[in-house]
Motif scaffolding. Structure first.
Motif, PDB file in Angstrom:
ATOM      1  N   PRO A 160      12.121  -5.183   2.140  1.00 14.82           N
ATOM      2  CA  PRO A 160      11.621  -3.618   2.063  1.00 14.82           C
ATOM      3  C   PRO A 160      12.708  -2.967   0.972  1.00 14.82           C
ATOM      4  CG  PRO A 160      11.765  -4.702   4.235  1.00 14.82           C
ATOM      5  CD  PRO A 160      12.303  -5.581   3.496  1.00 14.82           C
ATOM      6  N   GLU A 161      13.944  -3.197   1.069  1.00 14.06           N
ATOM      7  CA  GLU A 161      14.858  -2.468   0.116  1.00 14.06           C
ATOM      8  C   GLU A 161      14.612  -2.581  -1.336  1.00 14.06           C
ATOM      9  OE1 GLU A 161      16.830  -6.344   1.688  1.00 14.06           O
ATOM     10  OE2 GLU A 161      15.699  -4.923   2.587  1.00 14.06           O
ATOM     11  N   ARG A 162      13.795  -3.524  -1.626  1.00 10.14           N
ATOM     12  CA  ARG A 162      13.417  -3.779  -2.999  1.00 10.14           C
ATOM     13  C   ARG A 162      12.696  -2.660  -3.605  1.00 10.14           C
ATOM     14  NH1 ARG A 162      15.345  -6.542  -6.790  1.00 10.14           N
ATOM     15  NH2 ARG A 162      13.723  -6.921  -7.645  1.00 10.14           N
ATOM     16  N   PHE A 163      11.755  -1.860  -2.622  1.00 12.12           N
ATOM     17  CA  PHE A 163      10.747  -0.817  -3.136  1.00 12.12           C
ATOM     18  C   PHE A 163      11.693   0.349  -2.851  1.00 12.12           C
ATOM     19  CE2 PHE A 163       8.361  -4.376  -1.323  1.00 12.12           C
ATOM     20  CZ  PHE A 163       7.322  -4.264  -2.103  1.00 12.12           C
ATOM     21  N   PRO A 164      11.164   1.375  -3.716  1.00 11.54           N
ATOM     22  CA  PRO A 164      11.680   2.800  -3.862  1.00 11.54           C
ATOM     23  C   PRO A 164      11.534   3.503  -2.581  1.00 11.54           C
ATOM     24  CG  PRO A 164       9.794   2.863  -4.914  1.00 11.54           C
ATOM     25  CD  PRO A 164      10.039   1.219  -4.637  1.00 11.54           C
ATOM     26  N   ASP A 165      12.072   4.705  -2.180  1.00 16.25           N
ATOM     27  CA  ASP A 165      12.016   5.298  -0.835  1.00 16.25           C
ATOM     28  C   ASP A 165      10.655   5.915  -0.937  1.00 16.25           C
ATOM     29  OD1 ASP A 165      14.644   4.662  -0.041  1.00 16.25           O
ATOM     30  OD2 ASP A 165      15.551   6.375  -0.850  1.00 16.25           O
ATOM     31  N   THR A 166      10.078   6.579  -2.185  1.00 11.99           N
ATOM     32  CA  THR A 166       8.872   7.193  -2.125  1.00 11.99           C
ATOM     33  C   THR A 166       8.015   6.129  -3.020  1.00 11.99           C
ATOM     34  OG1 THR A 166       9.899   9.269  -2.057  1.00 11.99           O
ATOM     35  CG2 THR A 166       7.569   9.103  -2.763  1.00 11.99           C
ATOM     36  N   VAL A 167       6.783   5.858  -2.298  1.00 14.26           N
ATOM     37  CA  VAL A 167       5.654   4.977  -2.966  1.00 14.26           C
ATOM     38  C   VAL A 167       4.572   5.713  -3.216  1.00 14.26           C
ATOM     39  CG1 VAL A 167       4.355   3.004  -2.750  1.00 14.26           C
ATOM     40  CG2 VAL A 167       6.747   3.094  -1.689  1.00 14.26           C
ATOM     41  N   PRO A 168       4.060   5.490  -4.631  1.00 14.29           N
ATOM     42  CA  PRO A 168       2.859   6.495  -4.830  1.00 14.29           C
ATOM     43  C   PRO A 168       1.565   6.162  -3.754  1.00 14.29           C
ATOM     44  CG  PRO A 168       3.794   5.316  -6.621  1.00 14.29           C
ATOM     45  CD  PRO A 168       4.306   4.758  -5.707  1.00 14.29           C
ATOM     46  N   ALA A 169       0.871   7.514  -3.602  1.00 13.83           N
ATOM     47  CA  ALA A 169      -0.328   7.442  -2.650  1.00 13.83           C
ATOM     48  C   ALA A 169      -1.126   6.518  -3.126  1.00 13.83           C
ATOM     49  CB  ALA A 169      -0.723   8.685  -2.789  1.00 13.83           C
ATOM     50  N   GLY A 170      -1.604   5.743  -2.100  1.00 10.33           N
ATOM     51  CA  GLY A 170      -2.875   4.837  -2.554  1.00 10.33           C
ATOM     52  C   GLY A 170      -2.214   3.261  -2.726  1.00 10.33           C
ATOM     53  N   VAL A 171      -1.074   3.209  -2.694  1.00 13.79           N
ATOM     54  CA  VAL A 171      -0.162   1.792  -2.885  1.00 13.79           C
ATOM     55  C   VAL A 171      -0.019   1.153  -1.469  1.00 13.79           C
ATOM     56  CG1 VAL A 171       1.653   0.586  -3.918  1.00 13.79           C
ATOM     57  CG2 VAL A 171       0.517   2.369  -5.373  1.00 13.79           C
ATOM     58  N   THR A 172      -0.295  -0.024  -1.577  1.00 12.91           N
ATOM     59  CA  THR A 172      -0.044  -0.714  -0.281  1.00 12.91           C
ATOM     60  C   THR A 172       1.260  -1.724  -0.529  1.00 12.91           C
ATOM     61  OG1 THR A 172      -2.066  -0.771   0.621  1.00 12.91           O
ATOM     62  CG2 THR A 172      -0.758  -2.328   1.394  1.00 12.91           C
ATOM     63  N   VAL A 173       2.267  -1.291   0.089  1.00 14.86           N
ATOM     64  CA  VAL A 173       3.466  -2.149  -0.149  1.00 14.86           C
ATOM     65  C   VAL A 173       3.646  -3.469   0.955  1.00 14.86           C
ATOM     66  CG1 VAL A 173       6.097  -1.999   0.437  1.00 14.86           C
ATOM     67  CG2 VAL A 173       4.902  -0.169  -0.987  1.00 14.86           C
ATOM     68  N   VAL A 174       3.848  -4.586   0.384  1.00 16.96           N
ATOM     69  CA  VAL A 174       3.867  -5.700   1.024  1.00 16.96           C
ATOM     70  C   VAL A 174       5.285  -6.302   0.840  1.00 16.96           C
ATOM     71  CG1 VAL A 174       2.883  -7.919   1.867  1.00 16.96           C
ATOM     72  CG2 VAL A 174       1.452  -6.040   1.201  1.00 16.96           C
ATOM     73  N   PRO A 175       6.289  -6.380   1.758  1.00 19.38           N
ATOM     74  CA  PRO A 175       7.550  -7.096   1.688  1.00 19.38           C
ATOM     75  C   PRO A 175       7.199  -8.517   2.063  1.00 19.38           C
ATOM     76  CG  PRO A 175       7.908  -4.942   2.829  1.00 19.38           C
ATOM     77  CD  PRO A 175       6.282  -5.053   2.833  1.00 19.38           C
ATOM     78  N   ALA A 176       7.547  -9.403   1.644  1.00 23.99           N
ATOM     79  CA  ALA A 176       7.371 -10.964   2.099  1.00 23.99           C
ATOM     80  C   ALA A 176       8.582 -11.666   1.441  1.00 23.99           C
ATOM     81  CB  ALA A 176       6.007 -11.559   1.430  1.00 23.99           C
ATOM     82  N   ALA A 177       9.150 -12.624   2.248  1.00 26.48           N
ATOM     83  CA  ALA A 177      10.274 -13.223   1.946  1.00 26.48           C
ATOM     84  C   ALA A 177       9.916 -14.472   1.011  1.00 26.48           C
ATOM     85  CB  ALA A 177      10.972 -13.921   3.375  1.00 26.48           C
ATOM     86  N   LYS A 178       8.721 -14.793   1.086  1.00 23.20           N
ATOM     87  CA  LYS A 178       8.118 -15.789   0.178  1.00 23.20           C
ATOM     88  C   LYS A 178       6.981 -15.200  -0.423  1.00 23.20           C
ATOM     89  CE  LYS A 178       9.981 -19.823   2.697  1.00 23.20           C
ATOM     90  NZ  LYS A 178       9.703 -20.971   3.335  1.00 23.20           N
ATOM     91  N   PRO A 179       7.009 -14.436  -1.339  1.00 25.17           N
ATOM     92  CA  PRO A 179       5.836 -13.862  -1.902  1.00 25.17           C
ATOM     93  C   PRO A 179       4.535 -14.892  -2.536  1.00 25.17           C
ATOM     94  CG  PRO A 179       7.620 -12.993  -2.963  1.00 25.17           C
ATOM     95  CD  PRO A 179       8.166 -14.137  -2.050  1.00 25.17           C
ATOM     96  N   ALA A 180       5.117 -16.054  -2.932  1.00 25.39           N
ATOM     97  CA  ALA A 180       4.022 -16.893  -3.345  1.00 25.39           C
ATOM     98  C   ALA A 180       2.928 -17.366  -2.340  1.00 25.39           C
ATOM     99  CB  ALA A 180       4.614 -18.249  -4.299  1.00 25.39           C
TER     100      ALA A 180
END
Length: 311
Positions: free
Chosen positions: A186-206
């Motif tokens: 989660p800390e990899r993302f900015p505090d403010t995310v553009p509207a309409g963007v779905t943020v998905v933190p994942a320890a193993k993105p692949a």
């Protein structure tokens, strides 16, 4: 173009009373098309109906509006002193949380200069629901009809570093993209995310690649070359509409060799575009984002870039 229900819900949640102003009809030339809309609240607005003076006056009128719905006609040349020689009909409607909750999530049809639903609207809605074809935005017999906007393209951005953030900022406002943004924490993302963007933190993105639609588009630009390689490998095994990888010619040469060693044939590896964007614009994150936006918006541009780079 369609009724952006999600944008309206967000605006109402943040500002309470919101007036939606939409171009309902056009005669002659116009700065925007039928269905173009803006949202107006007490001290701000979003979206655009174009036209400079037209938009300014429409926004000011919306802030003073007391009627639930209002129809207005504007001759762009004589009334507003604009170069466009046409005339525009605007529909301005007041929305709050209750009004938004009552909207249909497929087609929004409502009266703006009449009461009972006319037969023309009943037939249009029946045809739309029966055939599954969204109607064009239009004003018919005092009723405004608009399909609810559904993004047509799914874009997955892998990586939330400087380039990933620039891409999210530049691409999020585009109307036909549903963006999924992935990184390792989660800390990899900015505090403010553009509207309409779905943020998905994942320890193993692949591991998430298998959940992507096979017609999705992907931009791979993580902080790790090994993760980039694994994502490319998984994408080639999974399928995609478009896949772009950030990097130099040297990085791509190494990746091609490693992907070949993993069993991918050259023609399949060649489906990945590297570098992304327009190298002539430079390496500044925003310049990369601008180049990528052009690449995604122009069908076949990635192939043109490949030809240029191999020349």
């Amino acid at each position: 173009m369609g009724f952006d229900l999600e944008a309206l819900k967000t605006a109402v949640a943040e500002h309470g009373r919101v007036v939606r102003v939409v171009i309902a009809a056009i005669k002659g030339s116009s700065p925007r098309e039928v269905g173009a809309a803006m949202l107006v609240w007490r001290d701000g607005q979003s979206g655009t109906i174009g036209g400079g003076t037209l938009e300014y006056r429409a926004a000011e009128a919306a802030r003073r509006q007391t009627d639930p719905a209002r129809l207005s006609h504007h001759a762009l040349g004589p009334d507003l002193g604009q170069c466009c020689g046409g005339a525009i009909t605007l529909v301005s409607e007041v929305y709050d949380a209750e009004a938004v909750a009552a909207l249909d999530d497929m087609v929004v049809a409502r009266p703006v200069a009449g009461a009972q639903m006319p037969l023309s609207i009943k037939r249009l809605l029946a045809r739309s629901r029966g055939q599954g074809i969204a109607p064009e935005p239009q004003l018919i017999d005092g009723w405004m009809v608009e399909p609810v906007h559904k993004p047509a393209r799914g874009l997955w951005i892998w990586g939330a570093g400087h380039v990933g953030r620039a891409l999210a900022d530049v691409l999020a406002p585009l109307p036909d993209l549903a963006i999924t943004w992935i990184d390792t924490a989660p800390e990899r993302f900015p505090d403010t995310v553009p509207a309409g963007v779905t943020v998905v933190p994942a320890a193993k993105p692949a591991e998430l690649v298998r959940h992507a639609p096979r017609d999705a588009e992907h931009l791979v630009l993580t902080y790790s070359h090994s993760l980039d390689l694994e994502l490319c490998n998984r994408l080639l095994l999974h399928d995609f509409r478009f896949a772009g990888l950030i990097g130099s010619a040297t990085k791509w040469a190494r990746f091609r060799s490693r992907l070949a060693a993993l069993g991918h044939p050259p023609e399949r590896i060649g489906r990945i575009t590297c570098p992304i964007g327009d190298p002539a614009l430079g390496k500044h994150p925003q310049m990369i984002a601008v180049g990528v936006a052009a690449q995604l918006l122009r069908p076949g541009l990635e192939n043109e870039l490949k030809k240029d780079l191999s020349a």
